[in-house]
Write a protein that holds these residues in place. Structure first.
Motif, PDB file in Angstrom:
ATOM      1  N   LEU A 184       0.833  -1.200   0.000  1.00 21.71           N
ATOM      2  CA  LEU A 184       0.000   0.000   0.000  1.00 21.71           C
ATOM      3  C   LEU A 184       0.873   1.258   0.000  1.00 21.71           C
ATOM      4  O   LEU A 184       0.600   2.223  -0.729  1.00 21.71           O
ATOM      5  CB  LEU A 184      -0.918  -0.016   1.221  1.00 21.71           C
ATOM      6  CG  LEU A 184      -1.965   1.087   1.357  1.00 21.71           C
ATOM      7  CD1 LEU A 184      -2.911   1.094   0.164  1.00 21.71           C
ATOM      8  CD2 LEU A 184      -2.758   0.913   2.657  1.00 21.71           C
ATOM      9  N   LEU A 185       1.916   1.267   0.817  1.00 21.43           N
ATOM     10  CA  LEU A 185       2.842   2.401   0.843  1.00 21.43           C
ATOM     11  C   LEU A 185       3.548   2.561  -0.501  1.00 21.43           C
ATOM     12  O   LEU A 185       3.706   3.676  -1.004  1.00 21.43           O
ATOM     13  CB  LEU A 185       3.875   2.207   1.959  1.00 21.43           C
ATOM     14  CG  LEU A 185       3.367   2.305   3.397  1.00 21.43           C
ATOM     15  CD1 LEU A 185       4.449   1.867   4.371  1.00 21.43           C
ATOM     16  CD2 LEU A 185       2.921   3.723   3.719  1.00 21.43           C
ATOM     17  N   GLN A 186       3.958   1.440  -1.083  1.00 18.50           N
ATOM     18  CA  GLN A 186       4.649   1.483  -2.373  1.00 18.50           C
ATOM     19  C   GLN A 186       3.747   2.067  -3.454  1.00 18.50           C
ATOM     20  O   GLN A 186       4.185   2.885  -4.281  1.00 18.50           O
ATOM     21  CB  GLN A 186       5.108   0.080  -2.772  1.00 18.50           C
ATOM     22  CG  GLN A 186       5.935   0.031  -4.054  1.00 18.50           C
ATOM     23  CD  GLN A 186       6.381  -1.382  -4.388  1.00 18.50           C
ATOM     24  OE1 GLN A 186       5.739  -2.349  -3.989  1.00 18.50           O
ATOM     25  NE2 GLN A 186       7.476  -1.500  -5.118  1.00 18.50           N
ATOM     26  N   GLN A 187       2.469   1.679  -3.452  1.00 15.55           N
ATOM     27  CA  GLN A 187       1.514   2.195  -4.437  1.00 15.55           C
ATOM     28  C   GLN A 187       1.360   3.707  -4.342  1.00 15.55           C
ATOM     29  O   GLN A 187       1.085   4.376  -5.333  1.00 15.55           O
ATOM     30  CB  GLN A 187       0.150   1.529  -4.240  1.00 15.55           C
ATOM     31  CG  GLN A 187       0.115   0.054  -4.607  1.00 15.55           C
ATOM     32  CD  GLN A 187      -1.128  -0.649  -4.088  1.00 15.55           C
ATOM     33  OE1 GLN A 187      -2.096   0.003  -3.667  1.00 15.55           O
ATOM     34  NE2 GLN A 187      -1.117  -1.978  -4.086  1.00 15.55           N
TER      35      GLN A 187
ATOM     36  N   GLU B  85      10.308   0.007   4.386  1.00 13.14           N
ATOM     37  CA  GLU B  85      10.895  -1.336   4.419  1.00 13.14           C
ATOM     38  C   GLU B  85      10.518  -2.013   5.728  1.00 13.14           C
ATOM     39  O   GLU B  85      10.121  -1.353   6.699  1.00 13.14           O
ATOM     40  CB  GLU B  85      12.410  -1.269   4.284  1.00 13.14           C
ATOM     41  CG  GLU B  85      13.097  -0.465   5.379  1.00 13.14           C
ATOM     42  CD  GLU B  85      14.566  -0.227   5.081  1.00 13.14           C
ATOM     43  OE1 GLU B  85      15.395  -0.624   5.931  1.00 13.14           O
ATOM     44  OE2 GLU B  85      14.873   0.364   4.028  1.00 13.14           O
ATOM     45  N   ALA B  86      10.638  -3.325   5.749  1.00 13.02           N
ATOM     46  CA  ALA B  86      10.368  -4.070   6.972  1.00 13.02           C
ATOM     47  C   ALA B  86      11.395  -3.701   8.038  1.00 13.02           C
ATOM     48  O   ALA B  86      12.557  -3.407   7.725  1.00 13.02           O
ATOM     49  CB  ALA B  86      10.411  -5.563   6.697  1.00 13.02           C
TER      50      ALA B  86
ATOM     51  N   LEU C 289       9.921   3.875   8.002  1.00 16.44           N
ATOM     52  CA  LEU C 289       9.813   4.930   6.986  1.00 16.44           C
ATOM     53  C   LEU C 289      10.949   5.924   7.248  1.00 16.44           C
ATOM     54  O   LEU C 289      10.846   6.787   8.105  1.00 16.44           O
ATOM     55  CB  LEU C 289       8.458   5.646   7.075  1.00 16.44           C
ATOM     56  CG  LEU C 289       7.243   4.907   6.507  1.00 16.44           C
ATOM     57  CD1 LEU C 289       6.840   3.745   7.412  1.00 16.44           C
ATOM     58  CD2 LEU C 289       6.072   5.857   6.329  1.00 16.44           C
ATOM     59  N   LYS C 290      12.046   5.780   6.520  1.00 16.40           N
ATOM     60  CA  LYS C 290      13.253   6.557   6.809  1.00 16.40           C
ATOM     61  C   LYS C 290      13.136   8.011   6.408  1.00 16.40           C
ATOM     62  O   LYS C 290      13.784   8.874   7.008  1.00 16.40           O
ATOM     63  CB  LYS C 290      14.459   5.918   6.118  1.00 16.40           C
ATOM     64  CG  LYS C 290      14.865   4.579   6.699  1.00 16.40           C
ATOM     65  CD  LYS C 290      16.106   4.028   6.030  1.00 16.40           C
ATOM     66  CE  LYS C 290      16.536   2.711   6.676  1.00 16.40           C
ATOM     67  NZ  LYS C 290      17.732   2.138   6.012  1.00 16.40           N
TER      68      LYS C 290
ATOM     69  N   THR D 162      -1.679  11.572   7.477  1.00 17.65           N
ATOM     70  CA  THR D 162      -1.713  11.501   6.009  1.00 17.65           C
ATOM     71  C   THR D 162      -1.208  10.158   5.484  1.00 17.65           C
ATOM     72  O   THR D 162      -1.302   9.896   4.289  1.00 17.65           O
ATOM     73  CB  THR D 162      -0.884  12.636   5.385  1.00 17.65           C
ATOM     74  OG1 THR D 162       0.504  12.469   5.748  1.00 17.65           O
ATOM     75  CG2 THR D 162      -1.366  13.994   5.853  1.00 17.65           C
ATOM     76  N   LEU D 163      -0.677   9.327   6.360  1.00 12.58           N
ATOM     77  CA  LEU D 163      -0.245   8.000   5.927  1.00 12.58           C
ATOM     78  C   LEU D 163      -1.454   7.140   5.594  1.00 12.58           C
ATOM     79  O   LEU D 163      -2.474   7.220   6.287  1.00 12.58           O
ATOM     80  CB  LEU D 163       0.583   7.319   7.016  1.00 12.58           C
ATOM     81  CG  LEU D 163       2.029   7.788   7.191  1.00 12.58           C
ATOM     82  CD1 LEU D 163       2.640   7.145   8.432  1.00 12.58           C
ATOM     83  CD2 LEU D 163       2.861   7.454   5.961  1.00 12.58           C
TER      84      LEU D 163
END
Length: 459
Positions: free
Chosen positions: A201-204, A210-211, A221-222, A230-231
């Motif tokens: 979902l984040l990638q989309q 990353e895990a 989330l670096k 907003t996430l």
């Protein structure tokens, strides 16, 4: 009266820092009050936070710069002037995207907004312009203090204490890690979405993630710096913000049992309470949360409502001592995430380093020992009592456990290694879970205690 729109991020940051300098209260409370008072829009709020936390992480270095630039000692400066200069210097030396001229002009404008005497506008302007002209020379001179010691941006008493406990090089690394903005860590609510599906979902949505490196449900989330709301999946309860160390500590209550009873004895905002609910989701377990503060419990209820629908949770607005006296049922597992000095999370809460004093440790230790003593009366035979802090100090950690075990022979320390995922086992020392602060994890301590079968303690 000034219009609210005139309160810029730089002025707000200087005001927050000046208030902190005078009162030594937690910076977040001051920050929230000022942001609300000035109705700062999201972009100004984010910049204000970046400036405030950045100055606190680099305070010693910035004060050294200021000492090299100004003939007026910092102790004789008006707190607002001091902090307006610190905010300006932070932008000049650490934020390349902000033009140096803008940093100077905004500092002067902040002084005007604060109604600082006009003659001091020129003083602020002159100091910051001199900093720009002599930037390279200053960068070299400010690496060490006036006694030749390396600037580590931590109070000397804490540096000396850590050097004694961890050694010189480890202390330098620890301090440098604390001076870097920490990464954002989420615990995925696997009762609503799998970790892999949330990563997709984040990638989309084009959000790099990353895990986590250590905890089974963690996502990192670096580079994310926007509002958490907003996430994707915030309203749907797909995640809870929680560092991997805190996630791992809750896991030490395992193995969780069917129809078990679990207690979060220092629930706070409910991060670990929600994790216990997640771990016991299909076990028909009963979860209780205790905290005396109405504000914290209000936030806990909001968090839990976002994450779960009708969870098996009972909230008690009282302290653990009163709860232990009034409660007649025993628990299979209790988590005591005790109030502490917070020296393991200085990177996340940079004001802690400047607000703490050595004598604070004794105060916290007394409170921690009291909490453990009351929790001990609430555990079943064979039950698990997890004691945790976000402190690095032995007075609050191993010494508390040693004292507790000496007076409670019905409990024993268990090696927590088997309760941790393989990658996290590197953090176990002397049977305790105790990572030091690093870019990937907060500093933490946890001990897993078991009540022996058939040995009675005081009730």
């Amino acid at each position: 009266m000034q219009k609210q729109q005139s309160h810029s991020a730089r002025y707000s940051a200087a005001k927050i820092l000046a208030s902190l300098e005078k009162n030594h209260t937690p910076v977040k409370a001051i920050f929230d009050r000022v942001v609300k008072q000035f109705s700062l829009p999201p972009n100004e709020r984010n910049l204000t936070m970046q400036l405030v936390y950045g100055v606190l992480r680099q305070q010693q270095y910035l004060d050294r710069l200021l000492g090299l630039l100004s003939k007026t000692p910092i102790k004789k400066m008006d707190p607002f002037i001091h902090q307006a200069l610190a905010v300006g210097l932070y932008q000049i030396f650490f934020l390349s995207r902000i033009p140096e001229s803008a940093a100077v002009n905004e500092a002067v404008e902040s002084c005007k907004t604060a109604k600082i005497h006009k003659r001091l506008h020129g003083f602020v302007n002159g100091i910051l312009r001199q900093a720009i002209r002599t930037k390279e020379e200053l960068q070299q001179k400010a690496q060490k203090d006036n006694k030749g010691r390396e600037i580590l941006n931590h109070p000397q008493w804490l540096v000396e204490r850590w050097t004694k406990h961890f050694g010189n090089e480890a202390t330098k690394t620890l301090c440098k890690n604390n001076n870097v903005e920490p990464i954002l860590s989420l615990r995925i609510n696997t009762t609503r979405i799998t970790k892999s599906d949330y990563l997709n979902l984040l990638q989309q949505q084009g959000i790099p993630a990353e895990a986590g490196a250590f905890a089974k449900d963690a996502v990192i989330l670096k580079d994310f710096s926007g509002p958490l709301t907003t996430l994707p999946g915030y309203e749907e309860g797909y995640f809870q913000v929680q560092d991997e160390a805190a996630q791992l500590a809750t896991g030490l209550l395992a193995p969780f049992t069917i129809n078990g009873r679990y207690l979060d004895g220092c629930a706070g905002l409910g991060g670990k309470t929600s994790h216990i609910l997640q771990e016991t989701f299909n076990l028909q377990a009963e979860v209780h949360a205790v905290d005396p503060e109405p504000y914290r419990l209000e936030k806990l209820r909001e968090n839990i409502a976002r994450l779960y629908l009708n969870p098996p949770l009972t909230v008690h607005q009282k302290n653990l001592q009163d709860f232990s006296v009034e409660n007649s049922q025993l628990f299979d597992g209790i988590l005591i995430d005790a109030p502490c000095s917070g020296t393991g999370v200085i990177g996340r809460h940079p004001d802690i380093r400047w607000n703490r004093r050595p004598e604070d440790l004794e105060h916290y230790r007394n409170e921690q020992q009291t909490l453990l003593t009351h929790a001990a009366t609430l555990i079943k035979d064979g039950g698990i009592l997890v004691y945790a802090t976000c402190s690095l100090e032995p007075e609050e950690n191993s010494e508390v456990i040693d004292n507790f075990l000496a007076s409670h022979p019905q409990f024993e320390l268990t090696d927590c290694t088997e309760m941790l995922p393989e990658p996290a086992r590197i953090f176990v020392r002397n049977g305790f879970f105790q990572p030091l602060p690093a870019p990937s994890i907060d500093g933490f301590f946890a001990a897993r205690l078991m009540k022996k079968q058939g040995i009675q303690g005081k009730r």
